[in-house]
Design a protein around this motif. Structure first.
Motif, PDB file in Angstrom:
ATOM      1  N   ARG A 146       0.841  -1.206   0.000  1.00  0.00           N
ATOM      2  CA  ARG A 146       0.000   0.000   0.000  1.00  0.00           C
ATOM      3  C   ARG A 146       0.874   1.254   0.000  1.00  0.00           C
ATOM      4  NH1 ARG A 146      -5.076   0.983   2.174  1.00  0.00           N
ATOM      5  NH2 ARG A 146      -5.100  -1.140   2.965  1.00  0.00           N
ATOM      6  N   LYS A 147       1.912   1.239   0.822  1.00  0.00           N
ATOM      7  CA  LYS A 147       2.815   2.391   0.905  1.00  0.00           C
ATOM      8  C   LYS A 147       3.517   2.628  -0.416  1.00  0.00           C
ATOM      9  CE  LYS A 147       6.579   4.195   3.795  1.00  0.00           C
ATOM     10  NZ  LYS A 147       7.491   3.895   4.941  1.00  0.00           N
ATOM     11  N   CYS A 148       3.756   1.549  -1.177  1.00  0.00           N
ATOM     12  CA  CYS A 148       4.412   1.674  -2.482  1.00  0.00           C
ATOM     13  C   CYS A 148       3.438   2.183  -3.541  1.00  0.00           C
ATOM     14  CB  CYS A 148       4.972   0.315  -2.895  1.00  0.00           C
ATOM     15  SG  CYS A 148       5.790   0.300  -4.506  1.00  0.00           S
ATOM     16  N   ILE A 149       2.196   1.721  -3.500  1.00  0.00           N
ATOM     17  CA  ILE A 149       1.232   1.994  -4.568  1.00  0.00           C
ATOM     18  C   ILE A 149       0.618   3.391  -4.476  1.00  0.00           C
ATOM     19  CG2 ILE A 149      -1.047   1.308  -5.450  1.00  0.00           C
ATOM     20  CD1 ILE A 149      -0.252  -1.611  -4.733  1.00  0.00           C
ATOM     21  N   GLU A 150       0.268   3.814  -3.282  1.00  0.00           N
ATOM     22  CA  GLU A 150      -0.481   5.071  -3.131  1.00  0.00           C
ATOM     23  C   GLU A 150       0.249   6.296  -3.698  1.00  0.00           C
ATOM     24  OE1 GLU A 150      -3.527   4.288   0.592  1.00  0.00           O
ATOM     25  OE2 GLU A 150      -1.496   5.024   1.046  1.00  0.00           O
ATOM     26  N   PRO A 151       1.571   6.416  -3.564  1.00  0.00           N
ATOM     27  CA  PRO A 151       2.239   7.604  -4.128  1.00  0.00           C
ATOM     28  C   PRO A 151       2.170   7.700  -5.652  1.00  0.00           C
ATOM     29  CG  PRO A 151       3.605   6.607  -2.423  1.00  0.00           C
ATOM     30  CD  PRO A 151       2.499   5.649  -2.704  1.00  0.00           C
ATOM     31  N   TRP A 152       1.761   6.642  -6.324  1.00  0.00           N
ATOM     32  CA  TRP A 152       1.611   6.676  -7.781  1.00  0.00           C
ATOM     33  C   TRP A 152       0.230   7.196  -8.194  1.00  0.00           C
ATOM     34  CZ3 TRP A 152       4.978   3.869 -11.540  1.00  0.00           C
ATOM     35  CH2 TRP A 152       6.189   3.485 -10.977  1.00  0.00           C
ATOM     36  N   GLY A 153      -0.589   7.571  -7.220  1.00  0.00           N
ATOM     37  CA  GLY A 153      -1.888   8.148  -7.536  1.00  0.00           C
ATOM     38  C   GLY A 153      -3.043   7.170  -7.542  1.00  0.00           C
ATOM     39  N   TYR A 154      -2.831   5.948  -7.043  1.00  0.00           N
ATOM     40  CA  TYR A 154      -3.886   4.937  -7.017  1.00  0.00           C
ATOM     41  C   TYR A 154      -4.668   5.043  -5.712  1.00  0.00           C
ATOM     42  CZ  TYR A 154      -1.816   2.902 -11.173  1.00  0.00           C
ATOM     43  OH  TYR A 154      -1.347   2.705 -12.454  1.00  0.00           O
ATOM     44  N   GLU A 155      -6.003   4.918  -5.830  1.00  0.00           N
ATOM     45  CA  GLU A 155      -6.890   4.990  -4.672  1.00  0.00           C
ATOM     46  C   GLU A 155      -7.496   3.617  -4.417  1.00  0.00           C
ATOM     47  OE1 GLU A 155      -8.836   9.308  -4.604  1.00  0.00           O
ATOM     48  OE2 GLU A 155      -9.282   8.233  -6.465  1.00  0.00           O
ATOM     49  N   GLU A 156      -7.645   3.278  -3.140  1.00  0.00           N
ATOM     50  CA  GLU A 156      -8.128   1.943  -2.798  1.00  0.00           C
ATOM     51  C   GLU A 156      -9.632   1.824  -3.001  1.00  0.00           C
ATOM     52  OE1 GLU A 156      -7.613  -1.489   0.637  1.00  0.00           O
ATOM     53  OE2 GLU A 156      -7.274   0.618   1.171  1.00  0.00           O
ATOM     54  N   ILE A 157     -10.045   0.658  -3.481  1.00  0.00           N
ATOM     55  CA  ILE A 157     -11.461   0.370  -3.685  1.00  0.00           C
ATOM     56  C   ILE A 157     -11.774  -0.996  -3.092  1.00  0.00           C
ATOM     57  CG2 ILE A 157     -11.081  -0.675  -5.971  1.00  0.00           C
ATOM     58  CD1 ILE A 157     -13.812   0.491  -6.795  1.00  0.00           C
ATOM     59  N   SER A 158     -13.008  -1.158  -2.622  1.00  0.00           N
ATOM     60  CA  SER A 158     -13.495  -2.439  -2.135  1.00  0.00           C
ATOM     61  C   SER A 158     -14.833  -2.721  -2.812  1.00  0.00           C
ATOM     62  CB  SER A 158     -13.665  -2.406  -0.610  1.00  0.00           C
ATOM     63  OG  SER A 158     -14.203  -3.626  -0.138  1.00  0.00           O
ATOM     64  N   THR A 159     -15.048  -3.946  -3.240  1.00  0.00           N
ATOM     65  CA  THR A 159     -16.304  -4.328  -3.884  1.00  0.00           C
ATOM     66  C   THR A 159     -16.900  -5.510  -3.129  1.00  0.00           C
ATOM     67  OG1 THR A 159     -15.301  -5.910  -5.425  1.00  0.00           O
ATOM     68  CG2 THR A 159     -15.388  -3.597  -6.122  1.00  0.00           C
ATOM     69  N   PRO A 160     -18.186  -5.805  -3.343  1.00  0.00           N
ATOM     70  CA  PRO A 160     -18.824  -6.900  -2.592  1.00  0.00           C
ATOM     71  C   PRO A 160     -18.216  -8.261  -2.909  1.00  0.00           C
ATOM     72  CG  PRO A 160     -20.474  -5.491  -3.652  1.00  0.00           C
ATOM     73  CD  PRO A 160     -19.149  -5.091  -4.205  1.00  0.00           C
ATOM     74  N   SER A 161     -18.266  -9.139  -1.939  1.00  0.00           N
ATOM     75  CA  SER A 161     -17.828 -10.513  -2.182  1.00  0.00           C
ATOM     76  C   SER A 161     -18.798 -11.242  -3.101  1.00  0.00           C
ATOM     77  CB  SER A 161     -17.711 -11.276  -0.856  1.00  0.00           C
ATOM     78  OG  SER A 161     -16.714 -10.710  -0.042  1.00  0.00           O
ATOM     79  N   LEU A 162     -20.067 -10.861  -3.068  1.00  0.00           N
ATOM     80  CA  LEU A 162     -21.082 -11.465  -3.929  1.00  0.00           C
ATOM     81  C   LEU A 162     -21.423 -10.523  -5.076  1.00  0.00           C
ATOM     82  CD1 LEU A 162     -23.639 -13.074  -1.426  1.00  0.00           C
ATOM     83  CD2 LEU A 162     -22.118 -14.281  -2.988  1.00  0.00           C
ATOM     84  N   GLU A 163     -21.486 -11.077  -6.282  1.00  0.00           N
ATOM     85  CA  GLU A 163     -21.871 -10.328  -7.474  1.00  0.00           C
ATOM     86  C   GLU A 163     -22.894 -11.146  -8.257  1.00  0.00           C
ATOM     87  OE1 GLU A 163     -20.876  -7.336  -8.530  1.00  0.00           O
ATOM     88  OE2 GLU A 163     -18.986  -6.889  -7.493  1.00  0.00           O
TER      89      GLU A 163
END
Length: 391
Positions: free
Chosen positions: A32-49
């Motif tokens: 997470r510490k590596c990815i966030e400085p590149w401008g990526y934002e965290e997302i969560s989606t449902p376990s069921l689709e």
């Protein structure tokens, strides 16, 4: 009568015990510490689709999905991947958000296993999706970020292999007319069964030049020089365009300074049929299976009504655990603070002060100091007994 399942778990499911989970959470924080400085934002989606939307659009075959019926009679699935739900979000909740969109996730996905497979049916991934950018620079960003992620996780020795789906497809289209034979070649390449590939090739009645080109495909794995070798095997068609794309991509990756951790593999293909261009896989020393996988998938978002090119990757956390060092330094000292009922208030206040100082403190109600056992002394760095009331 059916034998009670007792302590058994469903096929492919597993428990993650504290020691392993501590390390997994540590790696997730590092990623997470590596990815966030590149401008990526965290997302969560449902376990069921819903199966009719995400399930149908997913590249994971239906046989590998956990399917259930909800109370309304709709078929739902446990998410088999994260890329497809994110494409749904980008086309719905994010339909007014301008492209490109950068998202990342740390989530579990589910894939049903055959009884003899011996693989996990639920596993954790950390991944990124860059949606709305069709350039080679976007592919380079995804691959470079994958390199930096593996470095941040502490993987000592690794290589990320880069290919292009159109190179193999283009070469097969130029030389093989029979679709079933093409499918056999693809299977051998995906399974890295080069013996089977060569046996199939030798069994075909093809011109010598055609056999030479298909045989040479197996040797197109290495450094930058493989670009010229690949170009020599192609004509002005799909395969040639794929080589030109890889050449531009390599130039961008050189600008990132990551090419020492990369290699080109023009016979690399994926079993996920949504990839449309550059594909890549990461391998670590002493690990027989890919540590990460990714690539370009330009047609997925259109299935949800918002056409957009995209690229991304996913790191398989269970495999990352196997190739990363143990956490530096000893764990926090564990203290056992025992107390009698008479001194409960005082003891619990003291325990909280010690926790605020960074110690791990376990409290226990006892009747007398002799209740502390030898096994307690082996487990805890320090034992504090607050029994008799101090005058």
């Amino acid at each position: 009568m059916t034998k009670p399942l007792g302590f058994e778990k469903p096929l492919g499911m597993r428990d993650i015990l504290p020691d392993s989970l501590v390390k997994q959470r540590h790696l997730e924080r590092a990623l997470r510490k590596c990815i966030e400085p590149w401008g990526y934002e965290e997302i969560s989606t449902p376990s069921l689709e819903y199966y009719d939307t995400v399930g149908v659009a997913s590249a994971i075959v239906t046989d590998r999905m956990f399917r259930l019926l909800d109370k309304q009679g709709h078929t739902v699935v446990l998410r088999p991947d994260m890329t497809t739900p994110i494409a749904r979000v980008v086309s719905s909740l994010y339909k007014d958000v301008p492209l490109p969109i950068r998202l990342f996730y740390q989530a579990n996905v589910f894939r049903a296993q055959e009884k003899e497979a011996g693989r996990n049916a639920e596993f954790f991934q950390t991944g990124i999706e860059l949606i709305g950018d069709a350039s080679e620079d976007a592919d380079a960003e995804a691959i470079a970020l994958a390199v930096f992620c593996l470095r941040a996780a502490g993987v000592a020795t690794f290589r990320i292999a880069i290919g292009h789906v159109d190179f193999v497809e283009g070469l097969l289209e130029e030389e093989i007319a029979d679709e079933e034979v093409k499918s056999q070649f693809r299977t051998f390449l995906y399974e890295r069964d080069f013996v089977g590939y060569r046996q199939l090739l030798s069994s075909l009645e093809l011109p010598g030049e055609s056999k030479h080109r298909l045989e040479s495909l197996l040797r197109l794995r290495g450094g930058k020089g493989k670009i010229d070798e690949a170009r020599e095997l192609t004509v002005n068609g799909k395969a040639r365009r794929a080589v030109d794309t890889v050449a531009s991509l390599w130039d961008a990756l050189e600008a990132y300074g990551v090419t020492d951790d990369l290699l080109l593999d023009f016979n690399l293909i994926s079993n996920l049929n949504y990839y449309t261009g550059v594909v890549f896989e990461g391998y670590a020393a002493d690990l027989g299976s890919p540590l990460l996988g990714g690539g370009r998938y330009d047609h997925l978002a259109a299935q949800f009504g918002r056409p957009a090119p995209a690229t991304g990757f996913a790191i398989k956390m269970d495999r990352l655990l196997l190739v990363t060092p143990e956490m530096d330094g000893p764990p926090p000292a564990r203290v056992l603070l025992c107390y009698t009922a008479q001194r409960r208030r005082e003891a619990l206040a003291e325990a909280q002060l010690l926790r605020e100082d960074g110690l791990v403190v376990v409290t226990r109600l006892i009747e007398q100091e002799s209740d502390v056992t030898d096994s307690d002394k082996a487990v805890y760095a320090k034992i504090i007994c607050m029994t008799q009331k101090e005058e």
